[in-house]
Scaffold this active site. Structure first.
Site, PDB file in Angstrom:
ATOM      1  CB  SER A 230      -0.880   0.044   1.368  1.00 50.64           C
ATOM      2  OG  SER A 230      -1.652   0.842   1.109  1.00 50.64           O
ATOM      3  CB  VAL A 521      -5.659   2.435   9.337  1.00 56.57           C
ATOM      4  CG1 VAL A 521      -5.043   1.922  10.393  1.00 56.57           C
ATOM      5  CG2 VAL A 521      -6.376   1.537   8.610  1.00 56.57           C
ATOM      6  CD  GLU A 522      -4.843   2.470   3.696  1.00 58.10           C
ATOM      7  OE1 GLU A 522      -5.874   2.781   2.848  1.00 58.10           O
ATOM      8  OE2 GLU A 522      -4.070   1.838   3.281  1.00 58.10           O
ATOM      9  N   GLY A 523      -7.048   7.533   7.094  1.00 54.94           N
ATOM     10  CA  GLY A 523      -7.906   8.640   7.233  1.00 54.94           C
ATOM     11  C   GLY A 523      -9.005   7.894   7.928  1.00 54.94           C
TER      12      GLY A 523
END
Ligand SMILES: Cc1cc2nc3c(=O)[nH]c(=O)nc-3n(C[C@H](O)[C@H](O)[C@H](O)COP(=O)(O)OP(=O)(O)OC[C@H]3O[C@@H](n4cnc5c(N)ncnc54)[C@H](O)[C@@H]3O)c2cc1C
Length: 837
Positions: A230, A521-523
């Site tokens: 990622s 996670v990821e925003g």
């Protein structure tokens, strides 16, 4: 003029149309204007048609010539400057541009870079209010290559067989050594690295499929595989690295020689990551025995970095300063990314966090006076200060892959496992899935799974087709991780005690525990919904706002005015068009909208187009009435985000249904997902309008969008029952819905066990029915254990010996399924000693 009028009177004196009255002309004028707006006629066409209409009116109507002449003069006064660009720009666009320059909220550099990241794709069509369905439907459905399929059937299956999630999470608290080695040997960490660097070079579809399979087996293993593939060192190097950096690192990352991690989050900078206090000062220093090396002296404190405790190379985000102007004139260079081997002096790394029950490696680290050569900046010195843009651009793609895949995996597992369990588990002498309360929960599990899978597949197809859809990726990330929360909650309710009692037999309890990780996670999701989806969409996906913003900040005044004029008049046309379309489609229920397909899905295309127009209109009215204050009105922005998101999710459902060949057995799933999305769109509009600060505008919008009252209902019980039943028995549709997860044939495996029981229970069901009828008719005793009923039923010739055997096998299989794990009193052993019934 007087002569012309008198001649006209003479000519038309006997004409039948002379009787036509003023009301007719007013109604006709409204109809013509409405039609022009509906088809979004250009300004020139609209002017010509309006002029022709006035001439016709002038020629035909004898009685109100003076009024028509007056109207015509006003028309000329308006139409002339509008159609002459030089006049229009001077008299209209230039003053508006000056106002915009004053009122437009200031956008910081980091905000601008986040807004500009990625590409606009289907989100742009939905924001236009008139989506061109062909654009979506013509996106070729991606397929896995033979090599990718072989990897899924070979190494991925083998890995899944090696994974014992209970052992990982409760015994060794890490992946076992042989699993780590297998992951490296089979290059699981290199799915995104091209083959010529030694990577697997997979498509996004394949990458997603690998994550789905692993996540259906172990969240810890999935998290471990997801991160290097990622947003991290490999992804950043591929897009921004120097050739030397790529040649050195990519083969080492592909082979697993290097384990990467990427650190952005700091204790004081979580969601507001750009506010990180981590600093690097450009200076000269000693490095590996060499003096006067141009480098950076770094201090940082980071946390939550996945793989950090076992990483060999650390991707680090920090703010770079150049007080001695060693790189150039700028002192505050900005966020910069570097790759740093973890054995560099001054780094403290290795401690772990425990992310709920997931045992992937995650931890804090810090650096004190760490000196690194300037060449370690990703992309070298030219990329100094470009870190935020690099991160935002890569996140635009990255968040549409890993979390949607892992969430969908859990949804598929919930469908397959819970559906089977609900048929196998009986209470009150009936499978629990036959009770309406459970049926309702099963319907949501099946319907949301279909919706999530559709969004996952359509989005990765778009990425494989070259899109980097930043707004779409935020939608898919947010809704996959929110919908899995609903699905797992329902699955846990259906499994009840069997979901709560942890142990190797329980597959869904750990999934339930892991849900908040995806949310964060990821925003983090609250921020993604209330700030990003509509906030970024309103700028990037909107057909004109970004162009207007660019013109406002353009320093070339002529170009700025030209571009602003074009965007402004396009924007005005869009609003007028959406106004006409929204009301017309509201009054007619969208029935006259041409649908790109026929059959069961056709009406949903029409309804979505209607809601797309309503959304586009509402977005513009909201921006116009709230201006810069909208940035703080996160609740309103969140509701607009919900409308926008469900337009996207339902479009994906229609596309997925089309790509799978409009299969009749999938039709109830498609219908449930579309109806649920349309209902959620309506609910979001309701709460938006209920809380809209400008009340008259809210009433007007409600009248335009829902002129006949509420338009959509939640999926009804009958439809829900169809899809709940679909996951309770083996079928091709059930296999399609749950396709891609790891399925073991072994009865030692919880999923294999419940599947085995499902087929046995279904085979025995007609025989059990006969036994129950006999009980009801008092041919058999009404109370007692299963075995006694069966023996008695054979004795009474109600069933044969072979049939009794089938029922006994089903009972034994069911017993195995409903067993849960138990442990010694002090829970000292991770191994269950006994399985209680
Ligand atoms: C298991 C795990 C693994 C991770 N891996 C990595 C990694 O490898 N590398 C890395 O750099 N980071 C990583 N992170 C960090 C992660 O990506 C998030 O960015 C981070 O956790 C968010 O910061 P926080 O937890 O301090 O939440 P906070 O920033 O404190 O946010 C708390 C809440 O406030 C909300 N919020 C904040 N600002 C706003 C706003 N303006 N409007 C509305 N709501 C708002 C958030 O949505 C959230 O709900 C990881 C985190 C976890 C838990």
């Amino acid at each position: 003029m007087a002569r012309i009028i008198s001649q006209r009177y003479a000519w038309f004196d006997s004409h039948p149309l002379k009787q036509v009255n003023t009301v007719f002309w007013i109604l006709s004028a409204i109809a013509v204007a409405w039609a022009l707006a509906y088809i979004r006629a250009s300004l020139a066409v609209a002017t010509l048609v309006a002029a022709a209409f006035l001439i016709l009116c002038f020629l035909i109507t004898p009685s109100s010539s003076l009024a028509i002449i007056f109207i015509s003069l006003i028309f000329i006064l308006i139409a002339l400057p509008l159609n002459l660009p030089a006049l229009r720009q001077r008299w209209i666009s230039a003053p508006v541009l000056r106002i915009f320059r004053k009122i437009m909220p200031s956008v910081s550099q980091t905000e601008r870079e986040a807004l500009e990241a990625g590409t606009v794709w289907w989100d742009g069509e939905l924001f236009s209010g008139k989506p061109h369905w062909k654009k979506l439907l013509s996106l070729a459905p991606a397929t896995l290559s033979e090599e990718e399929q072989a990897f899924l059937d070979g190494p991925v299956d083998e890995l899944c067989q090696m994974l014992d999630d209970w052992k990982i999470t409760h015994d060794i608290l890490d992946l076992p050594e042989d699993v780590w080695q297998f992951l490296k040997d089979q290059r699981f960490f290199s799915m995104i690295i091209p083959k010529h660097y030694g990577g697997l070079g997979f498509s996004t579809l394949a990458h997603s499929a690998v994550v789905v399979k692993i996540a259906s087996r172990s969240g810890s293993a999935a998290g471990t595989v997801m991160v290097p593939n990622s947003l991290g060192p490999a992804e950043l190097l591929l897009h921004y690295g120097t050739e030397d950096q790529k040649d050195y690192y990519l083969p080492r990352l592909a082979s697993g020689k290097e384990i990467p991690c990427f650190a952005l989050t700091a204790p004081e900078a979580g969601s507001d990551a750009a506010a990180m206090p981590d600093r690097g000062i450009l200076c000269k220093g000693e490095f590996q025995g060499e003096n006067d090396v141009l480098g950076i002296r770094l201090d940082w404190e980071k946390r939550y970095t996945t793989l950090a405790p076992i990483a060999t190379v650390l991707g680090l985000a920090f703010k770079l300063y150049d007080p001695e102007h060693l790189l150039g004139d700028k002192e505050d260079i900005g966020i910069t990314l570097a790759l740093i081997p973890v054995d560099t002096p001054g780094i403290s790394i290795g401690r772990r966090h425990i992310p709920l029950n997931m045992m992937f490696q995650n931890g804090p680290h810090s650096g004190k006076d760490v000196f690194i050569p300037v060449d370690w900046i990703i992309g070298g010195p030219p990329c100094a200060g470009k870190g935020w843009r690099m991160l935002m651009e890569r996140l635009a793609v990255g968040r549409s892959v890993s979390l949607p895949a892992s969430s969908t995996a859990i949804a598929k597992l919930s469908c397959r496992f819970t559906g089977a369990y609900a048929r196998v588990r009986t209470q009150f002498q009936l499978p629990i899935g036959y009770f309406e309360g459970v049926d309702e929960a099963l319907a949501r599990i099946a319907g949301y799974t279909y919706m999530m899978d559709a969004a996952r597949i359509v989005t990765v197809n778009a990425v494989d087709a070259g899109e980097q859809p930043s707004v779409v990726s935020a939608i898919v990330k947010y809704h996959s991780t929110e919908n899995i929360r609903k699905v797992v909650n329902d699955a846990m309710d259906v499994l009840a005690g069997a979901g709560i009692s942890l142990g190797p037999r329980n597959m869904l309890g750990p999934c339930y525990q892991s849900v908040p990780v995806g949310i964060t996670v990821e925003g983090a999701n609250i921020l993604t919904r209330s700030l990003i989806i509509f906030g970024q969409g309103a700028v990037r996906s909107h057909p004109y706002v970004y162009k207007e913003m660019q013109a406002v900040s353009d320093t070339d005044s002529r170009r700025a005015l030209r571009n602003f004029d074009k965007a402004l008049f396009g924007h005005i046309g869009l609003v007028i068009g959406n106004l006409a379309r929204t009301l017309f489609m509201g009054l007619t229920g969208g029935h006259f909208i041409p649908s790109p397909v026929s059959g069961a899905a056709s009406a949903y295309y029409q309804r979505l187009e209607r809601m797309s127009s309503a959304f586009s209109l509402t977005a513009d009215v909201t921006m116009l009435s709230l201006g810069g204050a909208l940035k703080r009105k996160e609740k309103l922005s969140g509701r607009l985000a919900d409308v926008f998101s469900h337009l996207y999710l339902a479009s994906c459902v229609l596309k997925h249904y089309e790509d799978q060949g409009r299969l009749e057995s999938d039709t109830p799933l498609m219908r449930w997902a579309c109806e649920q999305s349309l209902y959620e769109i309506q609910q979001a509009f309701n709460s938006l309008l209920q809380n809209f600060p400008n009340r008259p505008l809210a009433w007007l919008l409600r009248l335009l969008i829902f002129p006949g009252g509420q338009a959509f209902k939640a999926p009804n019980d009958k439809l829900g029952h169809k899809i709940a039943s679909l996951i309770m028995e083996p079928s091709a549709a059930r296999d399609r819905l749950t396709h891609g997860i790891f399925q073991s044939d072994s009865v030692q495996d919880p999923l294999g066990r419940v599947e085995d029981a499902l087929s046995k229970v279904i085979a025995a069901e007609p025989i059990r029915k006969r036994i129950h009828t006999a009980i009801r008719e008092k041919q058999l005793p009404t109370d007692g254990p299963d075995e006694e009923f069966i023996d008695q039923a054979v004795k009474e010739n109600i069933i044969s010996n072979e049939e009794a055997e089938l029922v006994r096998t089903a009972v034994a299989a069911r017993r195995e399924v409903i067993k849960v794990d138990d442990f010694p009193p002090d829970l000292s052993s991770g191994e269950p000693v006994n399985n209680s019934v």
